[in-house]
Design a protein around this motif. Sequence first.
Motif, PDB file in Angstrom:
ATOM      1  N   TYR A  42       0.873  -1.167   0.000  1.00 16.87           N
ATOM      2  CA  TYR A  42       0.000   0.000   0.000  1.00 16.87           C
ATOM      3  C   TYR A  42       0.913   1.220   0.000  1.00 16.87           C
ATOM      4  O   TYR A  42       1.629   1.478   0.960  1.00 16.87           O
ATOM      5  CB  TYR A  42      -0.893  -0.028   1.239  1.00 16.87           C
ATOM      6  N   THR A  43       0.873   2.014  -1.065  1.00 17.97           N
ATOM      7  CA  THR A  43       2.014   2.863  -1.402  1.00 17.97           C
ATOM      8  C   THR A  43       2.109   4.185  -0.646  1.00 17.97           C
ATOM      9  O   THR A  43       2.948   5.022  -0.970  1.00 17.97           O
ATOM     10  CB  THR A  43       2.020   3.150  -2.917  1.00 17.97           C
ATOM     11  N   TYR A  44       1.290   4.391   0.375  1.00 19.97           N
ATOM     12  CA  TYR A  44       1.440   5.625   1.146  1.00 19.97           C
ATOM     13  C   TYR A  44       2.802   5.691   1.844  1.00 19.97           C
ATOM     14  O   TYR A  44       3.374   6.777   1.996  1.00 19.97           O
ATOM     15  CB  TYR A  44       0.322   5.756   2.177  1.00 19.97           C
ATOM     16  N   ILE A  45       3.338   4.545   2.273  1.00 23.62           N
ATOM     17  CA  ILE A  45       4.656   4.579   2.912  1.00 23.62           C
ATOM     18  C   ILE A  45       5.758   4.836   1.887  1.00 23.62           C
ATOM     19  O   ILE A  45       6.800   5.409   2.231  1.00 23.62           O
ATOM     20  CB  ILE A  45       4.954   3.310   3.731  1.00 23.62           C
ATOM     21  N   SER A  46       5.540   4.437   0.638  1.00 25.72           N
ATOM     22  CA  SER A  46       6.509   4.750  -0.409  1.00 25.72           C
ATOM     23  C   SER A  46       6.489   6.241  -0.710  1.00 25.72           C
ATOM     24  O   SER A  46       7.541   6.873  -0.877  1.00 25.72           O
ATOM     25  CB  SER A  46       6.210   3.946  -1.677  1.00 25.72           C
ATOM     26  N   THR A  47       5.280   6.814  -0.782  1.00 24.22           N
ATOM     27  CA  THR A  47       5.168   8.262  -0.954  1.00 24.22           C
ATOM     28  C   THR A  47       5.855   8.991   0.199  1.00 24.22           C
ATOM     29  O   THR A  47       6.590   9.968  -0.002  1.00 24.22           O
ATOM     30  CB  THR A  47       3.688   8.667  -1.038  1.00 24.22           C
ATOM     31  N   MET A  48       5.634   8.500   1.416  1.00 28.30           N
ATOM     32  CA  MET A  48       6.262   9.122   2.588  1.00 28.30           C
ATOM     33  C   MET A  48       7.777   9.068   2.492  1.00 28.30           C
ATOM     34  O   MET A  48       8.468  10.035   2.870  1.00 28.30           O
ATOM     35  CB  MET A  48       5.788   8.418   3.865  1.00 28.30           C
ATOM     36  N   HIS A  49       8.315   7.967   1.977  1.00 29.03           N
ATOM     37  CA  HIS A  49       9.768   7.849   1.795  1.00 29.03           C
ATOM     38  C   HIS A  49      10.289   9.000   0.937  1.00 29.03           C
ATOM     39  O   HIS A  49      11.281   9.658   1.294  1.00 29.03           O
ATOM     40  CB  HIS A  49      10.084   6.502   1.138  1.00 29.03           C
ATOM     41  N   TYR A  50       9.617   9.257  -0.185  1.00 27.34           N
ATOM     42  CA  TYR A  50      10.094  10.320  -1.085  1.00 27.34           C
ATOM     43  C   TYR A  50       9.851  11.711  -0.505  1.00 27.34           C
ATOM     44  O   TYR A  50      10.606  12.642  -0.786  1.00 27.34           O
ATOM     45  CB  TYR A  50       9.435  10.167  -2.452  1.00 27.34           C
ATOM     46  N   VAL A  51       8.798  11.863   0.305  1.00 27.93           N
ATOM     47  CA  VAL A  51       8.597  13.131   0.993  1.00 27.93           C
ATOM     48  C   VAL A  51       9.751  13.380   1.966  1.00 27.93           C
ATOM     49  O   VAL A  51      10.311  14.488   2.035  1.00 27.93           O
ATOM     50  CB  VAL A  51       7.249  13.131   1.741  1.00 27.93           C
ATOM     51  N   MET A  52      10.120  12.348   2.729  1.00 32.40           N
ATOM     52  CA  MET A  52      11.233  12.476   3.659  1.00 32.40           C
ATOM     53  C   MET A  52      12.523  12.815   2.916  1.00 32.40           C
ATOM     54  O   MET A  52      13.313  13.660   3.348  1.00 32.40           O
ATOM     55  CB  MET A  52      11.411  11.174   4.451  1.00 32.40           C
ATOM     56  N   GLU A  53      12.727  12.166   1.790  1.00 31.23           N
ATOM     57  CA  GLU A  53      13.936  12.406   0.991  1.00 31.23           C
ATOM     58  C   GLU A  53      13.971  13.850   0.486  1.00 31.23           C
ATOM     59  O   GLU A  53      15.011  14.527   0.548  1.00 31.23           O
ATOM     60  CB  GLU A  53      13.967  11.430  -0.179  1.00 31.23           C
TER      61      GLU A  53
END
Length: 293
Positions: free
Chosen positions: A36-47
């Motif tokens: 569920y890709t919200y954590i992937s989106t969060m990864h790029y936000v953090m980056e």
Amino acid sequence: LPVISLYGGSKKPKPADLSDVDVLIFDLQDVGVRFYTYISTMHYVMEACAENNKPLIILDRPNPNGFYVDGPVLDTAYRSFVGMHPVPLVHGMTIGEFAQMINGEGWLKGKIQCNLTVIPCKGYTHSMTTALPVRPSPNLPNHLSILLYPSLGLFEGTVVSVGRGTDYPFQVFGFPNFPDKGFRYIPVEKRGASLNPPYKGKPVYGIDLRDYSVNYFLDRREIILDWLIYSYNNYPEKDKFFNNFFNLLAGTSVLRQQIENGLTPSEIRATWQPALEQFKLLRKKYLLYPDFE
């Protein structure tokens, strides 16, 4: 504050312009499943925040599937936007806890660190599951669909329908040529949810899971492989059952091989245990709330 549009679907979001931003606030309702890709989106936000020296505040939310940890740990050879981190399919962490793990384990590009603040939930523990006040996405319309999602999501790497195009997505599964056991549905276009669902307009025969209770999942605390194995065994053309997306969802090529080789759910689950035990030790470093027993 200006609003930054972030896409949490199946593709990497476009880089955001943070030049006029003093602080970024991240507030999405995750469901605790690796693909569920919200954590992937969060990864790029953090980056992006780390690269632009901007602080990030995460408004944490309960994880409705945070009461267990299960599934294969991702093999980084299968890293994609539906699985970026070496964690189990069900990781048992809130987004705030997961963000702390991303930072703490150096998973951002170049091991850069995000200036991260997590605003925790009140009254949450990992022993509970919480019915969400809003749908996290159109095809997860209720609490049952969210509890079934870790098990049924793997079907999206197969020929099997999970009810997209019905009023009960991720609460049923089936295929047009499956045995008729008294339940069928016909997928149709659903604006805002399913524009072209698998087998649109065709009768699909399958299994109705809508009578399962919340306590069933709290008691089992595991991904239910029986339905996937049942479907594979009842599909006549075994070499066409899986598609190329399955290994990305599973995070490994091993699960497909195990099913094709006829392993039982208990035999498959036994192969997960060493990596799961290692992950559980790692996970404890980043928990913000009392853990399940």
